[in-house]
Design a protein around this motif. Structure first.
Motif, mmCIF file in Angstrom:
data_model
loop_
_atom_site.group_PDB
_atom_site.id
_atom_site.type_symbol
_atom_site.label_atom_id
_atom_site.label_comp_id
_atom_site.label_asym_id
_atom_site.label_seq_id
_atom_site.Cartn_x
_atom_site.Cartn_y
_atom_site.Cartn_z
ATOM 1 N N SER A 56 0.859 -1.185 0.000
ATOM 2 C CA SER A 56 0.000 0.000 0.000
ATOM 3 C C SER A 56 0.891 1.229 0.000
ATOM 4 O O SER A 56 1.923 1.250 0.674
ATOM 5 C CB SER A 56 -0.874 0.007 1.261
ATOM 6 N N ARG A 58 -1.053 4.580 -0.301
ATOM 7 C CA ARG A 58 -1.985 5.566 0.246
ATOM 8 C C ARG A 58 -2.621 5.161 1.574
ATOM 9 O O ARG A 58 -2.657 5.947 2.531
ATOM 10 C CB ARG A 58 -3.113 5.842 -0.771
ATOM 11 N N GLN A 141 -11.655 3.999 1.916
ATOM 12 C CA GLN A 141 -11.478 4.635 0.605
ATOM 13 C C GLN A 141 -12.798 5.225 0.112
ATOM 14 O O GLN A 141 -12.856 6.353 -0.370
ATOM 15 C CB GLN A 141 -10.933 3.617 -0.409
ATOM 16 N N PRO A 278 -3.565 3.258 -7.113
ATOM 17 C CA PRO A 278 -2.742 3.563 -8.286
ATOM 18 C C PRO A 278 -3.487 3.338 -9.606
ATOM 19 O O PRO A 278 -4.440 2.573 -9.654
ATOM 20 C CB PRO A 278 -1.580 2.580 -8.162
#
Ligand code: CP
Length: 318
Positions: A56, A58, A141, A278
């Motif tokens: 990861s 973020r 998210q 991404p």
């Protein structure tokens, strides 16, 4: 209203409408700390443990940054291979979490197995935040994305969504569950082999989500207020790590690609474009400076949203 204090954030299926707005309200209140690049002392006596069994950029760092912004501490691992869970012992979730709960006050976990954070929550005396579990869900998210919509459009209800990408993705699952609490029709566009699974469609129907499917972004983009894109060229999310190892990767077919020309000729002038990143080539870099793109704003909001969630589950804000 249920208190967030001590609560696990595992899924958006169990989020009620007023709870979304409560989280957004706290995020808005904390946002100036991050915007002004300041740190506060709100969580100075608390420690976040990061348990990342899958790579990861973020999710882990946004949680860590959020904890630092609130004056807290961070410990943990970004690669399970450096722990007994990822070596010869293959230590179980239970045994690992029964240690981690003594190292901090909240645990954010990413795992390649769907349901692993839920298993952790069974054994942990401190809250577990799901940072993405296999093909399962990615609740923080999608909370970030909805908060971005609220900040950019001033509302969530009444907006039409277009979601493009691999519908087996954990973000897409959390999105569907979240939209069940809002007046937001959604059209999904995915390659046939990555389309919505029948069991997930049945769930969306049961949750009264107003959804449809299309084959090409061109068929749905003109009506969309929110365009959310994920890759269709991507690694296997059920593996702890998927190396590219010199293999050629495919190009994204036009059906699932958002180009500058497509936006200029077909999209609403005030639509906004989200991507959790991404990315591969599904959004070319020349889209970044168009008026539709909001993914950098979304990245900033990712820190703000994690600040709100940490403050709530640790009881610093009610
Ligand atoms: N959006 C997201 O989950 O990114 P990472 O995989 O870098 O955490």
């Amino acid at each position: 209203m249920r208190s967030f204090m001590g609560r696990d954030i595992l899924s958006l299926k169990d989020f009620e409408r007023h709870e979304f707005f409560r989280v957004f309200e706290i995020a808005e209140r904390l946002e100036p700390i991050a915007r002004n690049r300041k740190n506060s002392d709100m969580l100075e006596e608390k420690t976040l443990v990061t348990a990342f069994y899958q790579p990861s950029t973020r999710t882990r760092l946004a949680h860590e940054a959020a904890m630092h912004r609130l004056g807290g501490h961070v410990t943990g691992f970004s690669d399970a291979k450096m722990t007994r869970a990822g070596d010869w012992y293959q230590e179980s979730i239970k045994d690992t979490v029964k240690m981690l709960e003594f190292y901090g006050d909240v645990i954010v976990m990413r795992h390649f197995q769907q349901g692993a954070p839920h298993e952790a929550a069974k054994w942990s005396s401190v809250p577990i935040i799901n940072g993405g579990d296999g093909w399962g869900e990615h609740p923080t998210q999608i909370l970030t994305d909805l908060y971005t919509v609220l900040r950019e459009k001033g509302r969530i209800d009444g907006l039409r969504w277009l979601a493009v990408g691999d519908m087996r993705m954990r973000t897409m699952h959390s999105l569907g569950y979240a939209l069940s609490q809002f007046d937001c029709p959604i059209t999904f566009v995915a390659p046939p082999e990555m389309s919505l699974l029948p069991e997930y469609k049945a769930e969306l129907n049961q949750l009264n989500v107003h959804f449809s499917e299309a084959e090409h972004v061109e068929q749905a983009i003109a009506d969309a207020d929110i365009i959310l894109v994920e890759p269709v060229v991507q690694p296997d999310y059920t593996k702890s790590r998927d190396e590219r190892s010199g293999k050629e990767v495919g190009m994204t077919p036009a059906n699932y690609k958002i180009t500058r020309e497509l936006l200029a000729t077909k999209a609403k002038s005030d639509a906004i474009l989200l991507h959790s990143l991404p990315r591969m080539d599904e959004i070319p870099a020349d889209v970044d400076i168009t008026r539709w793109s909001r993914y950098w704003q979304e990245a900033f909001n990712g820190v703000v949203m994690r600040m709100a969630l940490l403050a709530l589950v640790l009881g610093a804000m009610e």
